[in-house]
Design an enzyme around this catalytic site. Structure first.
Site, mmCIF file in Angstrom:
data_model
loop_
_atom_site.group_PDB
_atom_site.id
_atom_site.type_symbol
_atom_site.label_atom_id
_atom_site.label_comp_id
_atom_site.label_asym_id
_atom_site.label_seq_id
_atom_site.Cartn_x
_atom_site.Cartn_y
_atom_site.Cartn_z
ATOM 1 C CG HIS A 67 32.697 33.368 41.700
ATOM 2 N ND1 HIS A 67 32.143 32.279 41.076
ATOM 3 C CD2 HIS A 67 32.098 34.460 41.151
ATOM 4 C CE1 HIS A 67 31.254 32.696 40.181
ATOM 5 N NE2 HIS A 67 31.203 34.015 40.215
ATOM 6 C CD GLU A 68 31.809 38.098 42.716
ATOM 7 O OE1 GLU A 68 31.980 38.862 41.746
ATOM 8 O OE2 GLU A 68 30.861 37.293 42.788
ATOM 9 C CG HIS A 71 33.627 37.529 37.733
ATOM 10 N ND1 HIS A 71 33.256 36.930 36.574
ATOM 11 C CD2 HIS A 71 32.785 37.041 38.683
ATOM 12 C CE1 HIS A 71 32.226 36.118 36.801
ATOM 13 N NE2 HIS A 71 31.923 36.169 38.085
HETATM 14 ZN ZN LIG Z 1 30.254 35.410 39.056
#
Ligand SMILES: [Zn+2]
Length: 372
Positions: A67-68, A71
């Site tokens: 998830h990170e 980004h």
């Molecule tokens: Zn996030």
């Protein structure tokens, strides 16, 4: 999230690290998973539900890192460097070196994380569906990871700062109004409302008998509240410093110290006596480098008597500098990125002075007092 981190390594310029608080949540999740599996599948062996519990827990944190990374990948593709990805008690956080310059960039960077979590959820959902009825262990693992990743995406989409949803909200308001500070204000207010709701829900849940879950929800609320306040203050800080140039606030008369001075003498006769933070290391009239409190702190105390300042200084060639017309906000970002507290101001090879965090904070304090 201050304090020492456990460094895992560096990939694509991003440092991956674990905050010690992460072990708390890893243990809790693993324990809750093994309990859940042992209740759901009583016929499993002890070894099975423990190993599946640990594996599922590890895969969950791998999902958080993905998830990170999502980004980070979008940020990097838009030219915004990412310093680190850290796992801590409330999940993961990517340290992105600066704010996006455009609303569309902020929108894409913020949306990438939840989008990745939804995809990961579909992936484990697929594993769950395919293995259901054939491989019970795989189905149990897939089901939980599909659910938790979907939950992670939904939680992050709550439209309050600092959650991804808050950033998405800000980017939309920012894009429509053209006002970054105003958009941040709205997103932080929503963020605070979300945070207080979590705290209230946490208290209610705890009073209704589910003490541990209530405490946890309240704790998340408290964390969100702090983060919402901090990110808003950062924007205010940027706004009140905007437009100030390096030469308006640099210290021009940095004390000089001869290169052969021992660190002990330097501390006693220069650092303590002058109260300054930065010193020029000279060989007679020639500048060799600079030395600050930072370098002194890196030198072991028992060597202060033997080591000379020229051995610990940042030599001229390695010195990172800024130009006098550089914006203070940019300099703050620069110091964050380079992990330094002082930066020399140089024009055409000539040292004009130094800008330090201390001076910037000082000026900020004055400005805030005047405007209060
Ligand atoms: Zn996030």
């Amino acid at each position: 999230m201050a304090g020492p981190k456990i460094r895992l390594g560096r990939v694509l310029g991003i440092t991956f690290q674990i905050d010690p608080t992460w072990f708390v949540v890893f243990t809790l999740i693993t324990l809750s998973l093994t309990t859940r599996f042992s209740e759901q599948y009583p016929h499993w062996k002890t070894f099975t539900y423990w190993s599946v519990g640990i594996l599922t827990s590890l895969l969950f944190f791998a999902s958080v890192i993905l998830h990170e990374l999502a980004h980070s990948a979008v940020a990097i593709s838009k030219g915004i460097p990412v310093r680190s990805i850290t796992l801590f008690i409330f999940g993961g956080v990517a340290q992105i070196s600066r704010e996006a310059g455009r609303p569309s960039t902020e929108f894409l960077v913020a949306a990438a994380g939840p989008a990745a979590s939804v995809l990961i959820s579909f992936f484990f959902g697929g594993i769950w569906l395919l293995s259901d009825g054939h491989y019970e262990v795989l189905a149990a693992l897939g089901q939980w990871l599909a659910e938790i990743n979907l939950l992670l995406a939904l939680f992050n989409l709550i439209p309050g700062f600092p959650l991804d949803g808050g950033r998405i909200l800000r980017s939309i308001i920012w894009g429509l109004s053209g006002n970054f500070t105003g958009a941040t204000r709205v997103a932080s207010i929503v963020g605070k409302i979300v945070a207080y709701s979590f705290i209230v829900i946490g208290v209610v849940v705890a009073l209704r008998g589910n003490f541990f879950n209530g405490l946890w929800i309240g704790f998340i609320g408290w964390f969100l509240l702090n983060a919402a306040q901090q990110s808003y203050q950062q924007v205010i800080l940027r706004e009140s410093l905007a437009g100030i140039k390096a030469d308006e606030m640099m210290t021009r008369d940095c004390p000089r110290v001869e290169r052969g001075t021992t660190v002990a003498t330097f501390i006693e006769d220069f650092l303590f006596r002058t109260g300054r933070h930065c010193f020029l290391v000279m060989d007679n009239d020639l500048l060799q480098g600079i030395v600050t409190l930072h370098e002194v702190n890196k030198t072991p105390r028992d060597q202060w008597d033997q080591v000379h300042v020229e051995e610990i200084m940042i030599p001229l060639q390695q010195l990172r500098w800024v130009s006098p017309d550089q914006d203070i906000v940019k300099i703050l970002e620069f110091m964050d990125r380079e992990d330094i507290n002082q930066v020399p101001v140089v024009e055409q090879g000539r040292l004009l002075g130094m800008v330090g965090r201390q001076e910037i904070l000082h000026l900020l304090q004055k400005r805030l007092e005047v405007s209060a």
